[in-house]
Design an enzyme around this catalytic site. Structure first.
Site, mmCIF file in Angstrom:
data_model
loop_
_atom_site.group_PDB
_atom_site.id
_atom_site.type_symbol
_atom_site.label_atom_id
_atom_site.label_comp_id
_atom_site.label_asym_id
_atom_site.label_seq_id
_atom_site.Cartn_x
_atom_site.Cartn_y
_atom_site.Cartn_z
ATOM 1 N N GLN B 121 30.839 41.090 25.235
ATOM 2 C CA GLN B 121 31.302 42.061 26.227
ATOM 3 C C GLN B 121 32.260 43.039 25.564
ATOM 4 O O GLN B 121 33.297 42.635 25.056
ATOM 5 C CB GLN B 121 32.007 41.288 27.341
ATOM 6 C CG GLN B 121 32.650 42.145 28.394
ATOM 7 C CD GLN B 121 33.642 41.336 29.218
ATOM 8 O OE1 GLN B 121 33.412 40.175 29.503
ATOM 9 N NE2 GLN B 121 34.752 41.947 29.576
ATOM 10 N N GLY B 122 31.895 44.323 25.542
ATOM 11 C CA GLY B 122 32.722 45.335 24.886
ATOM 12 C C GLY B 122 33.433 46.218 25.884
ATOM 13 O O GLY B 122 32.931 47.289 26.265
ATOM 14 N N SER B 124 37.583 46.121 26.400
ATOM 15 C CA SER B 124 38.929 46.510 25.967
ATOM 16 C C SER B 124 38.909 47.275 24.652
ATOM 17 O O SER B 124 38.010 47.087 23.827
ATOM 18 C CB SER B 124 39.797 45.274 25.785
ATOM 19 O OG SER B 124 39.953 44.601 27.000
ATOM 20 N N SER B 156 34.437 38.969 23.120
ATOM 21 C CA SER B 156 34.107 37.550 22.984
ATOM 22 C C SER B 156 32.739 37.369 22.338
ATOM 23 O O SER B 156 31.781 38.040 22.720
ATOM 24 C CB SER B 156 34.079 36.874 24.357
ATOM 25 O OG SER B 156 35.210 37.250 25.095
ATOM 26 N N GLU B 240 35.151 37.039 36.461
ATOM 27 C CA GLU B 240 36.012 36.381 35.476
ATOM 28 C C GLU B 240 37.279 35.824 36.103
ATOM 29 O O GLU B 240 38.023 35.106 35.454
ATOM 30 C CB GLU B 240 36.414 37.368 34.370
ATOM 31 C CG GLU B 240 35.304 37.590 33.367
ATOM 32 C CD GLU B 240 35.754 38.456 32.202
ATOM 33 O OE1 GLU B 240 35.146 38.325 31.143
ATOM 34 O OE2 GLU B 240 36.700 39.252 32.353
#
Lengths: 331, 376
Positions: B121-122, B124, B156, B240
């Site tokens: 997951q991109g 931040s 992550s 999340e």
């Protein structure tokens, strides 16, 4: 697994709220309004909420711990200055002891520090004793006895006076097994937890309303993060306490007595810590006003002080939790 | 009201328990070891093949369309058996289910759910943490493709990922969150480089830092329409925040059970403060399990969770950190394997009040959206 309230349980909650909205406290001065208090007491009496734990033909309670907790929470939320906790716990003692019904209003007698049921002869107080004519005591051997009550009520909790128990003749009404006693403790912890959850929510509602009205530096104080974060933490405390309460309330009748006590002790410890934090936040957000007698904040705080002490607050209940996982006598 | 299993749930639990006897890989906890991350893909596929993964997701994509409570039964039984937790994909699956078109769902969901494709997951960036909408990674249209340039961090599983759910700015004229779009970008291209970020617990395989230097993604891999990126991100973040999605309640209870055993084995070795920590960790982790039961039941009424997600996120954080405190205070500094794992559990717990939106941000959300307090 399905832990939703039934439609009947939702209706019950609604009807308690309606009575409270009509006859409950909306200001400290209302405490002195005896007519209002008498009408509230009459409404509660007519509702049969104090008889939720009365025995049916088979000796089972008319309603489960969940219904009893629903009523206790809603009464706590509304600062109901009428007996519920005491009479309900007395009713449960008589049910478990298979004793005949009391002839008049009755409550329970606890040791001076409120941590357990008192034995006949030891210094004790009757809690939630408004209008009570007698009080139940439990001897170490399980004998349940009734004592006539007289004396002046005094109150930390302005909504529920306590009365010292006179040294008078105790009349045996039945007896409890150890399992019965545990079942009763589970109910007592659950009802006081429910009362705490309700009072916490009431205190938070009061503080949120105030933070949305009071202005300083030209802004409403609820817009300042320092204030908003205190109130946000209060929401989280209450939600956690509510989650633990629901399991405890179900467990009163659904779990074996020792597991029921552990579940209720866990919920009580959580709620007792949370209630102190939330009620103190309520006072803090009100500033100077929160420290004045006229503000309802201290009425909530005082109510939670009594509910916390009945069968023990954080310490004794953390000890019960540890005992349940095989670590007895460590706290 | 019933906290017990229904007959069907009990039956499922029994099957899972029996399967675990033969198929538990006995990996170390995710928070403490790189070995876990190395072997997690095999564990994912093993759970999937046995029919114990993706239980609440659509059959069309390899799921089982059961109520979410079955996912929680899996979490509970894995924890009870000392098996590794269920891989955490809910946020990706829900993002695609809610925002992607049929073509993308059909292309990506089956492999994502079965474990045959790995995702990261991109979101931040170095200058866009809490203020995610300030992100600067750009995706510029070039024919049928977008060309991506930028720098992502706290990504992550970037070291093993085949695909990245990327949030990038497609409209530099639009203000903040309005100009963002989401993509499924292939990670296997020379224009993408990644390096691991070693965390305070010593784990280097969970998080990474990723650089996109004119990387290419087909426009047909956009999730939703141009400008939908913020909505996709909000779906991801909402999932999340939910303990029932993450399986954390079972994970915390497992740690607490280990601590209880540690103390029972040598009760004279601990002081009153340590007993108190253990009692609180027990109370807190039990509370979270009951909260999960309640949330799952509310779903049966079709209650979709919105703002209370922030309340649950903070509760989960408080629980994880109470358990973390008990872990470090009872096990002490690392002397043996158990101590080391408890230390890592503690250190990992500090991230819970940061990831998925910091505790401070959650308090802002609760103040405004739950309590309706005025904005400054």
């Amino acid at each position: 697994m399905d832990v939703r309230f039934t439609p009947e349980q939702r209706i019950l909650r609604q009807s308690v709220k309606q009575v409270i909205n009509r006859l409950g406290l909306s200001a400290v001065a209302d405490l002195a309004d005896e007519q209002r208090a008498a009408r509230l007491d009459e409404a509660v009496e007519e509702s049969d909420w104090r008889r939720l734990r009365a025995p049916d033909e088979a000796g089972n309670p008319w309603a489960s711990g969940v219904e009893a907790a629903i009523v206790a929470e809603a009464l706590g939320h509304g600062l109901a200055d009428v007996p519920f906790l005491g009479p309900t716990l007395a009713m449960e003692l008589r049910r478990l002891a298979k004793a005949s019904a009391a002839t008049g209003r009755e409550t329970v007698g606890l040791r001076r520090n409120l941590s357990a049921l008192a034995s006949p002869g030891e210094p004790a107080v009757a809690i939630d004793a408004a209008c009570a004519e007698s009080v139940l005591l439990l001897a170490a051997d399980g004998t349940l006895a009734s004592v006539k009550l007289r004396g002046q009520p005094a109150a930390t909790d302005l909504t529920r006076p306590s009365v010292p128990i006179p040294t008078a003749e105790a009349v045996t009404v039945g007896s409890l097994t150890e399992a019965d006693r545990q079942r009763w403790i589970a109910l007592a912890l659950t009802l006081t937890t429910a009362d705490l959850v309700g009072s916490m929510q009431g205190a938070l509602d009061l503080a949120v309303t105030y933070a949305g009205q009071r202005a300083q530096y030209g802004k409403r104080i609820g817009s300042f993060q320092a204030v908003a974060h205190l109130l946000a933490d209060a929401v989280v405390h209450i939600e956690g306490a509510r989650a633990a309460l629901l399991y405890a309330a179900w467990g009163v009748d659904a779990l074996d007595p020792w597991d029921a006590v552990a579940a209720a002790a866990s919920a009580k410890a959580y709620a007792a810590r949370a209630a102190r934090s939330v009620c103190e936040t309520c006072i803090q957000v009100h500033g100077g006003i929160g420290n004045s007698w006229e503000c309802l904040a201290h009425v909530y705080l005082r109510r939670t002080l009594l509910a916390t002490d009945v069968l023990g607050g954080v310490g004794p209940n953390l000890a019960r939790v540890l005992e349940h996982v095989g670590l007895k006598g460590r706290l | 009201m019933d906290f017990n299993d229904s007959a069907e749930e009990a039956d499922f639990r029994g099957q899972l328990r029996a399967w675990l006897v033969e198929n538990n890989p006995h990996l170390p906890a995710s928070s403490t070891s790189d070995t876990y991350w190395a072997r997690q893909p095999d564990w994912h596929r093993s759970l999937y093949r046995a029919g114990f993964f993706g239980l609440s997701w659509p059959v069309r994509y390899g799921g089982h369309e059961r109520p979410t409570v079955y996912e929680v039964i899996v979490d509970e039984e894995l924890a009870a058996a000392g098996a590794p937790p269920r891989p955490n994909l809910g946020y990706l699956v829900h993002a695609l289910l809610e925002h992607a078109n049929d073509d993308i769902r059909d292309r990506f969901l089956p492999d994502l759910i079965s474990g045959d494709a790995r995702w990261c997951q991109g979101f931040s960036e170095p200058d866009a943490g809490s203020d995610l909408a300030a992100l600067r990674t750009r995706a510029t249209r070039a024919g049928d493709d977008y060309v991506v340039t930028g720098h992502k961090v706290w990504t992550s599983y970037s070291d093993v990922a085949d695909w990245c759910l990327l949030l990038a700015r497609t409209d530099p004229q639009a203000r903040n969150h309005k100009g963002l779009s989401a993509f499924a970008i292939p990670m296997d291209q020379p224009a993408i480089t990644q390096r691991p970020l070693k965390m305070i617990n010593g784990v280097a395989r969970e998080f990474g830092e990723v650089t996109f230097d004119a990387a290419v993604v087909p426009s047909s891999n956009m999730i939703g329409s141009p400008g939908d990126g913020w909505a996709v991100a909000m779906t991801v973040l909402a999932h999340e925040r939910e303990p029932q999605e993450l399986g954390n309640a079972s994970r915390y209870r497992k740690t607490v059970k280990q601590l209880q055993k540690l103390v029972r084995d040598d009760p004279e070795g601990y002081d009153a403060e340590q007993f108190r920590q253990l009692a609180w960790a027990t109370v807190e982790s039990d509370m979270l399990a009951h909260l999960v039961s309640r949330r799952l039941s509310e779903r049966l009424d079709g209650v979709a969770h919105g703002v209370e997600g922030s309340v649950d996120k903070l509760l989960m954080t408080w629980v994880e950190q109470a358990v973390g405190h008990a872990a470090v205070d009872l096990a002490g500094a690392a002397q043996d394997e158990i101590d080391a794992s408890m230390l890592a559990t503690y250190l990992y717990s500090r991230a819970q009040s940061v990831m998925g939106g910091t505790a401070q941000i959650q308090r802002n959300l609760i103040a405004h959206r739950v309590l309706g307090l005025p904005r400054s």
